[in-house]
Design a protein around this motif. Structure first.
Motif, PDB file in Angstrom:
ATOM      1  N   GLY A  10     -40.905   1.279  61.925  1.00 37.10           N
ATOM      2  CA  GLY A  10     -40.323   2.180  63.048  1.00 37.10           C
ATOM      3  C   GLY A  10     -40.746   3.352  63.433  1.00 37.10           C
ATOM      4  O   GLY A  10     -41.680   3.977  62.672  1.00 37.10           O
ATOM      5  N   LEU A  11     -40.738   3.592  64.802  1.00 39.42           N
ATOM      6  CA  LEU A  11     -41.241   4.762  65.577  1.00 39.42           C
ATOM      7  C   LEU A  11     -40.044   5.567  65.842  1.00 39.42           C
ATOM      8  O   LEU A  11     -39.350   5.144  66.646  1.00 39.42           O
ATOM      9  CB  LEU A  11     -42.265   4.458  66.423  1.00 39.42           C
ATOM     10  N   CYS A  12     -40.175   6.969  65.242  1.00 40.31           N
ATOM     11  CA  CYS A  12     -38.941   7.994  65.863  1.00 40.31           C
ATOM     12  C   CYS A  12     -39.842   9.097  66.510  1.00 40.31           C
ATOM     13  O   CYS A  12     -40.698   9.679  65.829  1.00 40.31           O
ATOM     14  CB  CYS A  12     -38.298   8.524  64.455  1.00 40.31           C
ATOM     15  N   LEU A  13     -39.296   9.458  67.652  1.00 36.44           N
ATOM     16  CA  LEU A  13     -39.902  10.226  68.773  1.00 36.44           C
ATOM     17  C   LEU A  13     -38.880  11.457  68.850  1.00 36.44           C
ATOM     18  O   LEU A  13     -38.084  10.998  69.723  1.00 36.44           O
ATOM     19  CB  LEU A  13     -40.444   9.790  69.940  1.00 36.44           C
ATOM     20  N   PRO A  14     -38.727  12.480  68.224  1.00 38.74           N
ATOM     21  CA  PRO A  14     -37.742  13.242  68.341  1.00 38.74           C
ATOM     22  C   PRO A  14     -38.188  14.351  69.694  1.00 38.74           C
ATOM     23  O   PRO A  14     -39.008  13.889  70.444  1.00 38.74           O
ATOM     24  CB  PRO A  14     -38.004  14.398  67.108  1.00 38.74           C
ATOM     25  N   GLY A  15     -37.421  15.219  69.710  1.00 35.35           N
ATOM     26  CA  GLY A  15     -37.212  16.151  71.160  1.00 35.35           C
ATOM     27  C   GLY A  15     -38.205  17.273  70.960  1.00 35.35           C
ATOM     28  O   GLY A  15     -38.828  17.684  69.903  1.00 35.35           O
ATOM     29  N   GLY A  16     -38.443  17.803  72.164  1.00 35.26           N
ATOM     30  CA  GLY A  16     -39.047  19.091  72.200  1.00 35.26           C
ATOM     31  C   GLY A  16     -39.605  19.551  73.592  1.00 35.26           C
ATOM     32  O   GLY A  16     -40.649  20.213  73.680  1.00 35.26           O
ATOM     33  N   GLY A  17     -39.106  18.977  74.505  1.00 36.67           N
ATOM     34  CA  GLY A  17     -39.518  19.626  76.134  1.00 36.67           C
ATOM     35  C   GLY A  17     -40.854  19.047  76.211  1.00 36.67           C
ATOM     36  O   GLY A  17     -41.473  18.042  75.743  1.00 36.67           O
ATOM     37  N   ASP A  18     -41.559  19.992  76.889  1.00 38.77           N
ATOM     38  CA  ASP A  18     -43.261  19.801  77.113  1.00 38.77           C
ATOM     39  C   ASP A  18     -44.015  19.688  75.891  1.00 38.77           C
ATOM     40  O   ASP A  18     -45.241  18.891  76.026  1.00 38.77           O
ATOM     41  CB  ASP A  18     -43.542  20.661  77.960  1.00 38.77           C
ATOM     42  N   ASN A  19     -43.498  20.016  74.958  1.00 37.82           N
ATOM     43  CA  ASN A  19     -44.198  19.929  73.552  1.00 37.82           C
ATOM     44  C   ASN A  19     -44.163  18.139  73.149  1.00 37.82           C
ATOM     45  O   ASN A  19     -45.007  17.966  72.258  1.00 37.82           O
ATOM     46  CB  ASN A  19     -43.631  20.706  72.571  1.00 37.82           C
ATOM     47  N   GLY A  20     -43.709  17.603  73.777  1.00 41.30           N
ATOM     48  CA  GLY A  20     -43.680  16.110  73.762  1.00 41.30           C
ATOM     49  C   GLY A  20     -45.100  15.507  73.789  1.00 41.30           C
ATOM     50  O   GLY A  20     -45.462  14.471  73.405  1.00 41.30           O
ATOM     51  N   ARG A  21     -45.715  16.202  74.586  1.00 37.85           N
ATOM     52  CA  ARG A  21     -47.317  16.111  74.824  1.00 37.85           C
ATOM     53  C   ARG A  21     -48.116  15.912  73.320  1.00 37.85           C
ATOM     54  O   ARG A  21     -48.959  15.321  73.477  1.00 37.85           O
ATOM     55  CB  ARG A  21     -47.957  17.018  75.572  1.00 37.85           C
ATOM     56  N   PRO A 200     -33.579  10.785  65.116  1.00 37.25           N
ATOM     57  CA  PRO A 200     -32.584   9.768  64.714  1.00 37.25           C
ATOM     58  C   PRO A 200     -33.257   8.712  63.680  1.00 37.25           C
ATOM     59  O   PRO A 200     -33.369   7.536  64.382  1.00 37.25           O
ATOM     60  CB  PRO A 200     -32.081   9.347  65.886  1.00 37.25           C
ATOM     61  N   VAL A 201     -33.620   9.129  62.518  1.00 34.68           N
ATOM     62  CA  VAL A 201     -34.274   8.211  61.766  1.00 34.68           C
ATOM     63  C   VAL A 201     -33.233   6.973  60.983  1.00 34.68           C
ATOM     64  O   VAL A 201     -33.638   6.100  60.895  1.00 34.68           O
ATOM     65  CB  VAL A 201     -35.011   8.913  60.500  1.00 34.68           C
ATOM     66  N   ALA A 202     -31.865   7.502  60.857  1.00 27.96           N
ATOM     67  CA  ALA A 202     -30.979   6.592  60.357  1.00 27.96           C
ATOM     68  C   ALA A 202     -30.710   5.484  60.782  1.00 27.96           C
ATOM     69  O   ALA A 202     -30.721   4.303  60.163  1.00 27.96           O
ATOM     70  CB  ALA A 202     -29.698   7.501  60.191  1.00 27.96           C
ATOM     71  N   GLY A 203     -30.926   5.256  62.134  1.00 26.86           N
ATOM     72  CA  GLY A 203     -30.507   4.094  62.973  1.00 26.86           C
ATOM     73  C   GLY A 203     -31.928   3.118  62.578  1.00 26.86           C
ATOM     74  O   GLY A 203     -31.710   1.967  62.492  1.00 26.86           O
ATOM     75  N   LEU A 204     -33.124   3.653  62.311  1.00 29.45           N
ATOM     76  CA  LEU A 204     -34.122   2.775  62.062  1.00 29.45           C
ATOM     77  C   LEU A 204     -34.150   1.937  60.909  1.00 29.45           C
ATOM     78  O   LEU A 204     -34.332   0.950  60.288  1.00 29.45           O
ATOM     79  CB  LEU A 204     -35.571   3.816  62.050  1.00 29.45           C
ATOM     80  N   ILE A 205     -33.666   3.106  59.874  1.00 28.31           N
ATOM     81  CA  ILE A 205     -33.226   2.392  58.351  1.00 28.31           C
ATOM     82  C   ILE A 205     -32.194   1.393  58.499  1.00 28.31           C
ATOM     83  O   ILE A 205     -32.290   0.461  57.795  1.00 28.31           O
ATOM     84  CB  ILE A 205     -33.005   3.506  57.546  1.00 28.31           C
ATOM     85  N   LYS A 206     -31.293   1.639  59.255  1.00 27.22           N
ATOM     86  CA  LYS A 206     -30.016   0.709  59.252  1.00 27.22           C
ATOM     87  C   LYS A 206     -30.591  -0.655  59.822  1.00 27.22           C
ATOM     88  O   LYS A 206     -30.097  -1.714  59.518  1.00 27.22           O
ATOM     89  CB  LYS A 206     -28.845   1.244  60.316  1.00 27.22           C
ATOM     90  N   ARG A 207     -31.644  -0.682  60.583  1.00 28.70           N
ATOM     91  CA  ARG A 207     -32.110  -1.762  61.182  1.00 28.70           C
ATOM     92  C   ARG A 207     -33.181  -2.524  60.475  1.00 28.70           C
ATOM     93  O   ARG A 207     -33.886  -3.460  60.856  1.00 28.70           O
ATOM     94  CB  ARG A 207     -32.417  -1.496  62.604  1.00 28.70           C
ATOM     95  N   GLY A 208     -33.520  -1.899  59.261  1.00 26.37           N
ATOM     96  CA  GLY A 208     -34.046  -2.478  57.986  1.00 26.37           C
ATOM     97  C   GLY A 208     -35.615  -2.217  58.272  1.00 26.37           C
ATOM     98  O   GLY A 208     -36.542  -2.903  57.574  1.00 26.37           O
ATOM     99  N   CYS A 209     -36.090  -0.987  58.638  1.00 27.41           N
ATOM    100  CA  CYS A 209     -37.285  -0.579  58.821  1.00 27.41           C
ATOM    101  C   CYS A 209     -37.653  -0.041  57.259  1.00 27.41           C
ATOM    102  O   CYS A 209     -36.994   0.696  56.624  1.00 27.41           O
ATOM    103  CB  CYS A 209     -37.635   0.483  59.738  1.00 27.41           C
ATOM    104  N   THR A 210     -38.890  -0.295  56.853  1.00 30.54           N
ATOM    105  CA  THR A 210     -39.294   0.034  55.659  1.00 30.54           C
ATOM    106  C   THR A 210     -40.395   1.067  55.725  1.00 30.54           C
ATOM    107  O   THR A 210     -40.719   1.591  54.649  1.00 30.54           O
ATOM    108  CB  THR A 210     -39.978  -1.403  54.694  1.00 30.54           C
ATOM    109  N   LYS A 211     -40.835   1.288  56.758  1.00 30.25           N
ATOM    110  CA  LYS A 211     -42.006   2.480  56.986  1.00 30.25           C
ATOM    111  C   LYS A 211     -41.783   2.885  58.606  1.00 30.25           C
ATOM    112  O   LYS A 211     -41.854   2.270  59.374  1.00 30.25           O
ATOM    113  CB  LYS A 211     -43.466   1.846  56.993  1.00 30.25           C
TER     114      LYS A 211
END
Length: 321
Positions: A10-21, A200-211
């Motif tokens: 799973g890949l989790c991409l949090p927020g942060g405006g222009d720092n998303g770069r 939002p890591v919890a959603g990835l865990i609920k969908r069975g992601c192990t890493k």
């Protein structure tokens, strides 16, 4: 729960405006060095990405993470490495100044008294309509969920990639409080999910992601010091207040997941609904800068900050999970 024979990534991409770069730079380094397979640029690496890694099966995103996620989600899992040059070029070609993302309502700052934000984000919508191929996203085998907060109810919600309101969902996810317009979807208003769940890591865990790989846009374990001279005007105070709040929400979320992992590892939590999940967190050790300053040269430095930050998080000693 017994370890699965093949890990689900799973890949989790949090927020942060222009720092998303910063996220873009991290991903480009991983792809450029073919780190997922060869790991050539480190003498000592951990085994987070196993031989079974092809690409990310699942993805969740918040705020600018959803803008980055939109680029990645247009490619199949096996073509993940092709998505990152596209993402890199999108930022460099299309985001060169603030006016590419938002425009202040007139008069500047005071215009916010007559709207639900200080600025309009029609330039961002135009950018998304130009660079996001909705059909490609729907056909991709990567499952992507976009986090938003329903402003009317105050609840965290997710839009999945087959939603008929996909562009609106991305816009809502990236609607930085007070600075950017609330987005109306089906009669309800939505805002940046960071006020409830910035990673939002919890959603990835609920969908069975192990890493799960989490690429933060700021250090979740440290709030940057601000001098008296940097306090500035009301907008700066608002931004600083939100930065502090977002940092605490992110830190608390990640610490809670680490505690659950520890309980499972020490057999103090035995529940079929939970399994130990490896969470790799990459973050800037120093602040990339102002999240609301969309400048080409500054932005490029943020991208290279991410690019040059990867190695330390994949050593046995530094890649703490």
């Amino acid at each position: 729960m017994d370890k699965q024979e093949i890990d689900k990534y799973g890949l989790c991409l949090p927020g942060g405006g222009d720092n998303g770069r910063f996220q873009v730079g991290v991903l480009k380094k991983l792809v450029d060095e073919d780190f997922f397979r060869n790991k050539p640029f480190l003498e000592v690496t951990d085994d987070f990405f196993g031989d079974d890694f092809i690409g990310f099966d699942e993805m969740t995103s918040t705020s600018v993470g959803s803008i980055n996620g939109a680029a990645i989600a247009q490619f199949d899992k096996k073509d993940f490495s092709k998505s990152i040059p596209f993402l890199w070029d999108t930022w460099l070609k299309h985001v060169t100044c603030n006016r590419d993302i938002f425009r202040w309502f007139f008069p500047k700052y005071l215009g916010g008294l007559f709207h639900n934000s200080f600025a309009t984000t029609w330039p961002l919508r135009s950018l998304l309509e130009k660079t996001v191929d909705i059909e490609k996203i729907r056909k991709s085998d990567v499952n992507w969920n976009i986090a938003v907060v329903n402003y009317n109810t105050g609840e965290l919600e997710f839009f999945e990639k087959h939603s008929e309101f996909l562009i609106d969902a991305i816009m809502a996810s990236a609607a930085y409080p007070a600075m950017m317009e609330l987005i109306k979807i089906n009669g309800q208003y939505y805002i940046d999910a960071g006020i409830r769940d910035i990673a939002p890591v919890a959603g990835l865990i609920k969908r069975g992601c192990t890493k799960i790989l989490v690429i933060c846009t700021h250090n979740p374990y440290k709030v940057e010091y601000v001098t008296n001279e940097e306090i500035g005007n009301t907008v700066n105070v608002l931004k600083r207040t939100l930065d502090i709040a977002f940092n605490e929400i992110l830190r608390r979320d990640l610490v809670n997941h680490a505690k659950i992992n520890s309980l499972i590892r020490n057999k103090k939590l035995v529940d079929s609904n939970y399994q130990e999940v490896r969470i790799k967190i990459i973050y800037p050790t120093s602040s990339p800068g102002n999240p609301l300053e969309f400048d080409y040269e500054i932005g490029l430095s943020k991208m290279y900050q991410g690019y040059n930050s990867v190695a330390q998080f994949f050593t046995k000693m530094e890649g703490v999970e």
